[in-house]
Scaffold this motif. Sequence first.
Motif, PDB file in Angstrom:
ATOM      1  N   ALA A   1      50.219  39.159  30.983  1.00 27.37           N
ATOM      2  CA  ALA A   1      51.677  39.015  31.002  1.00 27.37           C
ATOM      3  C   ALA A   1      52.369  40.056  30.128  1.00 27.37           C
ATOM      4  O   ALA A   1      53.454  40.532  30.476  1.00 27.37           O
ATOM      5  N   ASN A   2      51.763  40.413  29.000  1.00 26.28           N
ATOM      6  CA  ASN A   2      52.430  41.292  28.035  1.00 26.28           C
ATOM      7  C   ASN A   2      52.074  42.766  28.199  1.00 26.28           C
ATOM      8  O   ASN A   2      52.733  43.620  27.605  1.00 26.28           O
ATOM      9  N   ASP A   3      51.056  43.061  28.972  1.00 30.64           N
ATOM     10  CA  ASP A   3      50.607  44.446  29.119  1.00 30.64           C
ATOM     11  C   ASP A   3      50.631  44.817  30.599  1.00 30.64           C
ATOM     12  O   ASP A   3      49.833  44.305  31.394  1.00 30.64           O
ATOM     13  N   ASP A   4      51.553  45.690  30.951  1.00 31.49           N
ATOM     14  CA  ASP A   4      51.681  46.086  32.361  1.00 31.49           C
ATOM     15  C   ASP A   4      50.506  46.930  32.837  1.00 31.49           C
ATOM     16  O   ASP A   4      50.316  47.089  34.054  1.00 31.49           O
ATOM     17  N   SER A   5      49.756  47.494  31.920  1.00 32.06           N
ATOM     18  CA  SER A   5      48.638  48.349  32.319  1.00 32.06           C
ATOM     19  C   SER A   5      47.404  47.547  32.727  1.00 32.06           C
ATOM     20  O   SER A   5      46.445  48.116  33.250  1.00 32.06           O
ATOM     21  N   LYS A   6      47.415  46.232  32.488  1.00 37.85           N
ATOM     22  CA  LYS A   6      46.267  45.415  32.861  1.00 37.85           C
ATOM     23  C   LYS A   6      46.146  45.323  34.384  1.00 37.85           C
ATOM     24  O   LYS A   6      47.147  45.276  35.093  1.00 37.85           O
ATOM     25  N   LYS A   7      44.913  45.291  34.848  1.00 45.72           N
ATOM     26  CA  LYS A   7      44.652  45.236  36.280  1.00 45.72           C
ATOM     27  C   LYS A   7      44.954  43.853  36.825  1.00 45.72           C
ATOM     28  O   LYS A   7      44.549  42.841  36.263  1.00 45.72           O
ATOM     29  N   ARG A   8      45.686  43.811  37.916  1.00 43.20           N
ATOM     30  CA  ARG A   8      46.020  42.546  38.562  1.00 43.20           C
ATOM     31  C   ARG A   8      44.812  42.010  39.312  1.00 43.20           C
ATOM     32  O   ARG A   8      44.013  42.780  39.856  1.00 43.20           O
ATOM     33  N   PRO A   9      44.628  40.681  39.367  1.00 44.40           N
ATOM     34  CA  PRO A   9      43.460  40.125  40.067  1.00 44.40           C
ATOM     35  C   PRO A   9      43.548  40.359  41.571  1.00 44.40           C
ATOM     36  O   PRO A   9      44.629  40.312  42.164  1.00 44.40           O
ATOM     37  N   GLU A  10      42.396  40.592  42.175  1.00 42.21           N
ATOM     38  CA  GLU A  10      42.350  40.851  43.615  1.00 42.21           C
ATOM     39  C   GLU A  10      40.992  40.420  44.157  1.00 42.21           C
ATOM     40  O   GLU A  10      39.950  40.771  43.599  1.00 42.21           O
ATOM     41  N   PHE A  11      41.014  39.627  45.221  1.00 43.47           N
ATOM     42  CA  PHE A  11      39.778  39.164  45.839  1.00 43.47           C
ATOM     43  C   PHE A  11      39.063  40.313  46.547  1.00 43.47           C
ATOM     44  O   PHE A  11      39.712  41.209  47.097  1.00 43.47           O
ATOM     45  N   GLU A  12      37.747  40.260  46.521  1.00 45.66           N
ATOM     46  CA  GLU A  12      36.941  41.203  47.283  1.00 45.66           C
ATOM     47  C   GLU A  12      36.682  40.633  48.672  1.00 45.66           C
ATOM     48  O   GLU A  12      36.453  39.428  48.838  1.00 45.66           O
ATOM     49  N   ALA A  13      36.705  41.495  49.659  1.00 48.66           N
ATOM     50  CA  ALA A  13      36.507  41.065  51.051  1.00 48.66           C
ATOM     51  C   ALA A  13      35.021  40.899  51.350  1.00 48.66           C
ATOM     52  O   ALA A  13      34.460  41.562  52.230  1.00 48.66           O
ATOM     53  N   GLN A  14      34.388  39.989  50.597  1.00 44.07           N
ATOM     54  CA  GLN A  14      32.949  39.778  50.760  1.00 44.07           C
ATOM     55  C   GLN A  14      32.606  38.294  50.840  1.00 44.07           C
ATOM     56  O   GLN A  14      31.507  37.879  50.500  1.00 44.07           O
ATOM     57  N   PHE A  15      33.529  37.486  51.294  1.00 41.58           N
ATOM     58  CA  PHE A  15      33.276  36.058  51.420  1.00 41.58           C
ATOM     59  C   PHE A  15      32.529  35.776  52.714  1.00 41.58           C
ATOM     60  O   PHE A  15      32.677  36.489  53.717  1.00 41.58           O
ATOM     61  N   GLU A  16      31.763  34.712  52.688  1.00 42.87           N
ATOM     62  CA  GLU A  16      31.027  34.250  53.863  1.00 42.87           C
ATOM     63  C   GLU A  16      31.216  32.749  54.009  1.00 42.87           C
ATOM     64  O   GLU A  16      31.276  32.018  53.009  1.00 42.87           O
ATOM     65  N   TRP A  17      31.299  32.295  55.268  1.00 48.58           N
ATOM     66  CA  TRP A  17      31.486  30.868  55.514  1.00 48.58           C
ATOM     67  C   TRP A  17      30.264  30.084  55.043  1.00 48.58           C
ATOM     68  O   TRP A  17      29.134  30.491  55.262  1.00 48.58           O
ATOM     69  N   GLU A  18      30.535  28.972  54.404  1.00 49.89           N
ATOM     70  CA  GLU A  18      29.472  28.091  53.912  1.00 49.89           C
ATOM     71  C   GLU A  18      29.430  26.848  54.801  1.00 49.89           C
ATOM     72  O   GLU A  18      30.173  25.883  54.606  1.00 49.89           O
ATOM     73  N   GLY A  19      28.556  26.854  55.788  1.00 44.11           N
ATOM     74  CA  GLY A  19      28.454  25.731  56.708  1.00 44.11           C
ATOM     75  C   GLY A  19      29.563  25.753  57.750  1.00 44.11           C
ATOM     76  O   GLY A  19      30.324  26.714  57.877  1.00 44.11           O
ATOM     77  N   GLN A  20      29.647  24.654  58.513  1.00 40.89           N
ATOM     78  CA  GLN A  20      30.619  24.532  59.580  1.00 40.89           C
ATOM     79  C   GLN A  20      31.832  23.737  59.096  1.00 40.89           C
ATOM     80  O   GLN A  20      31.823  23.124  58.033  1.00 40.89           O
ATOM     81  N   SER A  21      32.888  23.779  59.908  1.00 40.04           N
ATOM     82  CA  SER A  21      34.088  23.010  59.581  1.00 40.04           C
ATOM     83  C   SER A  21      33.797  21.518  59.720  1.00 40.04           C
ATOM     84  O   SER A  21      32.966  21.094  60.526  1.00 40.04           O
ATOM     85  N   SER A  22      34.496  20.716  58.930  1.00 30.98           N
ATOM     86  CA  SER A  22      34.284  19.273  58.916  1.00 30.98           C
ATOM     87  C   SER A  22      35.627  18.569  58.912  1.00 30.98           C
ATOM     88  O   SER A  22      36.534  18.947  58.157  1.00 30.98           O
TER      89      SER A  22
END
Length: 558
Positions: free
Chosen positions: A225-246
């Motif tokens: 919040a106080n340091d603008d130079s800090k890297k903002r969080p960002e998800f990596e596009a490496q997710f995989e589905w865990e099982g089927q929908s329920s």
Amino acid sequence: MASTSSNMQSLVTGDDEPDSDGMALTRLATRLQNRIPDLCVLKTFYDGRETVPLQSVPKAATTTASAVYRRFVDICPLNLAHTIADAVITSQHPTGFRLVADKTMRSTDADDMWDKCGMDVRSLNMFMDAAIYGAAYAMVLGKENPSYIQRLSPWSTVVSDDKDSAVVYGWSEEEQIERLTLYRIVRNDDGEIQSIYSRTAKHEVKSRTLPSDSVDDEDTVYDLANDDSKKRPEFEAQFEWEGQSSGDDWKFALDCGCLPIVQLTTPNGKGQFEASLKTLRSIDQQRFQRFCIQEMQAFKQRWVSGDMPEYYQKSDPAVKAGKAQAGDKIDYSELFEMGPAALWLLPADAKIGESSITDITPIVNAAASDVKLLAGATGTPLSILSPDVAGSAEGAKLTTRMLRLKVRDMNMRANDAFVLLLKMALTASGSNASEERFETTWEPLELPSELEQCQAAAQVKGVLPLKTIARRYLHMTETEIAEMIQDAQDTSFLNAMARQNAALDSSAKQTDATMNDSYLGDGSGLDSFSTGSGSDSMSSDVPSDGLPSDDSSDVMGV
């Protein structure tokens, strides 16, 4: 939104169809991660840990002065954000639920479920989330483990605008896995809900991507919040589905026609002080400047002017005393030392100057004016932000009008969320509550005193029913009204028993008194019986010799 999603890369590998689960999860997860920096700022201001920009610290200052300035950066924040949010949070207090129907107005089952799920505390946490971050979330589970209702953090939850999908972020430190769980509603062509299901995508990572609002992540949140130079969080596009929908676990949500996740938001989806962050920053900046001025005035700057020699001469006292040698350069910083008994040896034509005092009254008045503007912009009574404000009781009532309207608006929004949570929780527990209509009852925004409540109840006694008086004027919950009626019935039964016992005791005492007067007195009763005196005597049945007559057998049972 459509143009953005068309260029968006799916976080789930191999699932990038436009209306697929992978793209739905990606859109919501991206919205969540983009909101995290704002949440960090809001939490930092609510905790009073914001700092003025480091550019305010003079770069040419000495090491000692720089440390002083940096200390001012740490202590100058005035935590008004906490007060603005708490003014709304502490005014919201649900007292129970009413079942809106023709036959009954009580819903003790809803009150019992509320208590069973610990919603007295969870609702306060939801009010705090909504006041600080602009949104609060809760989820209903199909089984009681340990309660049907679970609060979700706005740092890990996001719901779509149409409330047909939601994503919840989770992190397992033991497994080193973060998960994104998608909840989604499937509708037919007519818009009717066909099914509700959930699906989880996982990703192995060494540390969590999104920070949380827990104590363990506070340093990360404050730095972000106080340091603008800090890297903002960002998800990596490496997710995989865990099982089927329920969808088997969400039958109760299908019966109620909604997602198992309920959202409570403010009117604009922002925190109570989020729109006034610039004003809060300006107040902190003015306090920093005032601290610097006061510090400089505490240690006034002095100077010596005139034709000052640059090198020692033989006639100088320092040379004669052996403290210096002729030709050495004079160090005036050592000569003009500060101290209670310090003496300065000056040349004849030297003049001493001293910095004047700076009037900080305009700065203080400007800060006070900003606080007034902040109170008006946020709808917070000025007496809360500035306790020294004096005024009449009627004036105070007018200044709190905006706060009352704001709390009433939040209560109406919270009513929809709480009723939906209770309906799903009751349905999950086996009750047929999906078709019922409930209404949340609230404690008055300005709770009257007990004397005022009793006087109001006395004025309508005999005009309104007892339950209506208890509900509207004594502000009792439905459970408390039920207990009151039971107590009244018990009291009536006990009073009736007491009256009956008193009547029996009185009759027994009267009988004993009569018997005592007849048989255990001074003999007058027996004398009258034997002599036949008195209207009730039986002398006609007893002959003079004391023996019973022939007709006495019927009387005496002989």
